[in-house]
Design a protein around this motif. Sequence first.
Motif, short mmCIF file in Angstrom:
data_model
loop_
_atom_site.label_atom_id
_atom_site.label_comp_id
_atom_site.label_asym_id
_atom_site.label_seq_id
_atom_site.Cartn_x
_atom_site.Cartn_y
_atom_site.Cartn_z
N ALA B 100 0.84 -1.19 0.00
CA ALA B 100 0.00 0.00 0.00
C ALA B 100 0.88 1.25 0.00
CB ALA B 100 -0.89 -0.01 1.25
N TYR B 101 0.57 2.20 -0.87
CA TYR B 101 1.34 3.44 -0.92
C TYR B 101 0.51 4.53 -1.59
CZ TYR B 101 4.73 6.90 -2.51
OH TYR B 101 5.38 8.07 -2.76
N LYS B 102 0.52 5.68 -0.95
CA LYS B 102 -0.23 6.79 -1.51
C LYS B 102 0.71 7.71 -2.27
CE LYS B 102 -3.94 9.91 -0.22
NZ LYS B 102 -4.83 10.28 0.90
N PRO B 119 -4.35 3.73 2.47
CA PRO B 119 -3.74 4.12 1.19
C PRO B 119 -3.96 3.05 0.11
CG PRO B 119 -2.06 3.34 2.71
CD PRO B 119 -3.34 3.39 3.48
N PRO B 120 -4.00 3.49 -1.15
CA PRO B 120 -4.32 2.56 -2.25
C PRO B 120 -3.17 1.58 -2.51
CG PRO B 120 -3.75 4.71 -3.12
CD PRO B 120 -3.80 4.87 -1.64
N HIS B 121 -3.54 0.41 -2.98
CA HIS B 121 -2.55 -0.60 -3.36
C HIS B 121 -2.10 -0.45 -4.81
CE1 HIS B 121 -2.36 -3.53 0.08
NE2 HIS B 121 -3.34 -2.73 0.46
N ALA B 254 -2.29 -0.47 -14.83
CA ALA B 254 -2.11 0.11 -13.51
C ALA B 254 -0.73 -0.20 -12.96
CB ALA B 254 -3.19 -0.41 -12.57
N THR B 255 -0.46 0.41 -11.83
CA THR B 255 0.87 0.36 -11.24
C THR B 255 0.78 -0.07 -9.78
OG1 THR B 255 1.40 2.25 -12.63
CG2 THR B 255 2.98 1.70 -10.91
N THR B 256 1.74 -0.86 -9.33
CA THR B 256 1.77 -1.20 -7.91
C THR B 256 3.21 -1.48 -7.50
OG1 THR B 256 0.83 -2.59 -6.18
CG2 THR B 256 1.48 -3.69 -8.18
N ILE B 257 3.44 -1.39 -6.20
CA ILE B 257 4.75 -1.77 -5.66
C ILE B 257 4.59 -3.19 -5.10
CG2 ILE B 257 6.50 -1.28 -3.91
CD1 ILE B 257 5.58 1.66 -4.01
N ILE B 258 5.57 -4.04 -5.38
CA ILE B 258 5.50 -5.40 -4.86
C ILE B 258 6.02 -5.41 -3.42
CG2 ILE B 258 6.44 -7.75 -5.11
CD1 ILE B 258 4.35 -7.09 -7.18
N VAL B 271 6.40 5.20 -8.79
CA VAL B 271 4.94 5.26 -8.72
C VAL B 271 4.47 6.72 -8.68
CG1 VAL B 271 2.92 4.62 -7.35
CG2 VAL B 271 4.80 2.99 -7.63
N ASP B 272 5.23 7.55 -7.97
CA ASP B 272 4.91 8.99 -7.97
C ASP B 272 4.87 9.50 -9.41
OD1 ASP B 272 4.79 9.02 -5.27
OD2 ASP B 272 6.78 9.90 -4.95
N PHE B 273 5.90 9.12 -10.15
CA PHE B 273 5.96 9.58 -11.53
C PHE B 273 4.79 9.04 -12.34
CE2 PHE B 273 7.21 8.59 -15.92
CZ PHE B 273 7.40 9.88 -16.40
N SER B 274 4.43 7.78 -12.06
CA SER B 274 3.42 7.12 -12.90
C SER B 274 2.06 7.79 -12.80
CB SER B 274 3.31 5.64 -12.54
OG SER B 274 2.53 5.47 -11.37
#
Lengths: 370, 341, 540
Positions: B100-102, B119-121, B254-258, B271-274
Amino acid sequence: MTADAKHAPTPYLRLFDVTKRFGDFIALKDISLEIYEGEFVCFLGPSGCGKTTLLRAIAGLDIQTSGTVEQNGQDVSALPPYERDFGIVFQSYALFPNLTVAKNVAYGLENRKIAKRDVRQRVAELLQLVGLPDQGDKYPRQLSGGQQQRIALARAIATSPGLLLLDEPLSALDAKVRVHLRHEVKQLQRRLGITTVMVTHDQEEALTMADRIVVMNQGVIEQIGTPEDIYRKPSTSFVADFIGTMNFVAGTAVGPDRVRCGDNVLACETSDMREGDVVTVAVRPEDIVLREGVSESEENVFSVRIDAMEFLGSYVRADLALEARGDQILRADLSINLVRRMQIAEGDERFVNIPKERIRVYQGTVNRDV
Amino acid sequence: MKRRYLHSMLAAVAVTVLASQSWAATTLTVYTAIEADDLKRYAAEFNKYYPDIEIKWVRDSTGIVTAKLLAEKNNPQADVVWGLAATSLMLLKAEGMTQAYKPKGVEQLDKKFVDGEDPPHWTGMDAWVAAICVNTVEAKKLNLPMPTSWKDLTKPVYKGHVVMPNPNSSGTGFLDVSSWLQMFGEEGGWQFMDSLHQNIAWYTHSGSKPCRQAGSGETPIGVSFAYRGAKVKNKGAPVEIVMPAEGAGWDMEATTIIKGTKNLEAAKKLVDFSVSKEANQMYNSVYAVVAYPGVAQPVKNYPENIGAKMMNNDFQFAADNRKRILKEWQRRYDSKSEPKS
Amino acid sequence: MLAIGAFLVVCVLLPLYSMLSKSFENADGDFIGLANYADYFSTPALFLSAINSLYVSVTASVIVLVTAFVYGYALTRSCMPFKWFFKLVALVPLLTPSLLSGISLVYWFGKQGVAKELLFGELIYGPIGIIIGSAYWVFPHALMIVITALTITDARLYEAATALRTGTLRTFFTITLPGCKYGLISAGFVTFTLIFTDFGVPKVIGGNYNVLATDIYKQVIGQQNFEMGAVVSMILLLPAVLAFTVDRVVQKKQVALLSAQAVPYRPKPKRKRDLCMLVFCSIVAALILLMIGMAQYAALITFWPYNLEFTLANYDFDLANGGGWDSYFNSIRMALYTAAFGTVIIFFGAYLVEKGRRFIAGRSIFHAIAMLPLAVPGMVLGLSYIFFFNNPSNPFNFIYGTMAILVVATITHFYTVSHLTAVTALKQMDAEFESVGASLKAPFYRTFARVTVPVCMPAALDISMYLFLNAMTTVSAVVFIYSSDTTLASVAVLNMDDQGEIAFAAAMAMMIAYTCAGARILHALLTRSIMRTTQAWRTS
């Protein structure tokens, strides 16, 4: 040299209680044996008797399950083959097909820090020794079987090993080549004085080449002795049967040196029989003497009828029916001279004499697989 | 003398090594299903803002990337997933594989494009919308009228002329099936598919293939998605992209962090950039609908007003019922072997 | 010995075991017994896939067998001209991935196909396509076995038959056919297994005709359902193992037949028969050339079927999805590594099996394991590699996602045939070379290097060639385990086709074909020069 070495006090090779098992099968059972320096010893026996297994144990190629092998005073029982001192020749020659004859012979010399020139010279010597001086550049496949085996021999002795092992070296060759090479190998061995063990199933080979013969059967040694001993005085009925041709006649002991065979009583030189023992009398065909002017009352003289005669060149093998017992056939080898002189023909009735010193007697009955 | 030379050599080497390290301090392993010809552009754009993060792409088709991620569940190799179907990311989320990261600026995005949790996944990038590709040349040869809706495709005139992806092997196929079930209702949806099945020439394993096949005339009509249709049309194929009147299913990239990444800080930057406006403009070069409202410009050969045709997709419904739907679909259509022509 | 034994255990047994256990687990890794199997068997689609697989495999096998027999008969038993040409053409399918036939068939018989009328309205997408495509690529495999079988027949039998005034037909049915009976059975099983487990052709041209091999793909890639993929894999393994066992038994009998000292048969010219054979072989050869020719054409066309201008743009793989030029060079690297390491490993393994003196039990077990990969379909092997190697507690985990795992998988996949080749070569050497070497105090490695290796060089070259060609063309063994750093040309063909980039796919398939053809020519030249230099002793 060999004659003296035979009686050297310490044996060069000594086997003690060597046993080899393959799973449940016992290939060698408690083999003990001494071989003297410079001796030529043959392991002789039918296929499967364990002779090759014994040779491979000596070489360290198939290490024995138990027992010890001593070579030149050193216990080599557990050493791998490359730490032992021997050269070996196989029935299949096992020449490296991709190396020339010279390279094959040089193979064992090359990793011994010997100068190239010396190697070349030694190879030339060896090729000369085996009578193939000009064949160094050929490949094994270009040589005849007999020539290949000479090369294999040269390769085996190139490093001057203390022991030469020959595993049926002549069996793959034609009859004529075989006889010829037999002689050559023996001569070479004499000249080099190298202690040699040869495995063979060919008794003629063993008798002509060996100083001593080790007759083996089913994993045990039946008899060790000079060729003459083995032939003249086979100590077991197996040896008697396996070496040469032998007449076997069933009989019963009637005294310490008397055997009854059918209606006849034979005198013999043994003295350890007891009356009533079931025995087998053995006599070689060439020891049966056809005689004139004798009578049945003499010792070991019987009347026989000549049933059949087989011409074998220098002699005749005759089937002799003992008159008293028509079903008992003795084979006798009669020289051509004799046959001519006595004008022997099929159907004749003659007297034969079996000298008692030529008779062997074995306890029990003999099962011949012939 | 010699020694000194050696020293200076070593020093030079050390400087070079240090310098290059500070240039690319981090390497991110990024899994993606973005088209190969777009990848280099995306990375270059990202490096304009973050030159010290190097992207190592792992690209494959949606199904394979998803399978790969799931197969590596116990030992994830990826740091970030950038450009994979949101439905796949939901699957990963359900497996507890996402972090999860905003991202900074996420509040600017259309709500549809952001995971509901706070925060969104995951955060969406752009939408790919189901569409019908029609080969006008072949349609003309066969005297086929231009279809305008999903229901049109069930008309007997199209018998043997429609190709669609098998939902069991293609995400696009499943997208279609789930959208029909949502739009027409459970019963109506299956009824629609029953009659559509009568017209299907064959099912394909990949979602883009029906449109490609329409492009090469293998079939006059292919059920695929608009993005692929535009690409095929750009190549010069006589293809018309039809947005069905009932509305169309869609999914987003979509984008996510593993979870468990060793490069969390760099991952966050990516992800900020995305979600940034610049990134969305970049997506817009090939996708007509992007997550950042107001940046989208019309894309060449895309059907107009595509946003309006996007149905109100309930991703949760799709994720929850996936197994059941696929099984039912397989029972109904996959066991009929003989291809109808 | 131990190291190579361990190699086989790690690369064959353990992965298969992890596959087996996976099929008994649910998605969370709990043991659930046969539930997955029950689940799968309750789906009617399974039986259909199984029956479909059987149907296409049997049909295509029969076609291939009959064709290969007549073709092989023509090559060995007739005096037809241009035999060398027909031999060469027959081997062409070995140079390409099995998918190529699928692609080519689309251009021939697809909706826009140039010869679609020949199908009388039938669709090429489905069993027809699978059967034609499969028949194309397994043909050389069957042909090689049939030729061997036909070559070993004893000419004296024919002389005896002639002496007894036996008619041609009767001779054929009483001598020719029984003589190569085992070869034919063997060829039948090999083709059956190859087709049954192949995935490339049905994937490309199968349409919605489901077979077991594509079912695995659907389960794993389409639905990410690994457990079910494992279940289908186990089911796919069964008939393959069965076919393999029968084949082994038959092979043993064949060997027994061979031991007689046979006189090789030399055909005598017979005008009518030779002409018939020439016509037949020309037709088959033409079909093969048409197949690969169309793929080449497809690779050079701008936009099929609307723009038929020639272009080289389709070779610009970096613009295609599914792998750029990188994947092509990766493939070459992978194939080279596979050929190099594989030959060494396999040769060493065979050497130990054949020449080792101790651990008799160990050696026969080793030999048995070495036989196993032949029965394991590539996809099953690949999938089991994911389960086994991508496990953090596995000490070999580090090779996952690298070139190494591809090389290992490919070596393992093609282990058996190479192993048998090596064993045969070693068997032809005198059993006592090592003993002689030891008696001359030459360490075993010296004899190995100076004698064993040079003598077996031609066989080793053949093995490396076999590994190289297969590594270039295999799809099934690697489709689950390649990574983005290690995309492969053959997989790129699959993915490009999957994305509909069929022209790129054809171009890439042709790149593989050129490379394999080049490798074969190189191999032939190398073999010739080696024969002349180091193998001079053979000819003299």
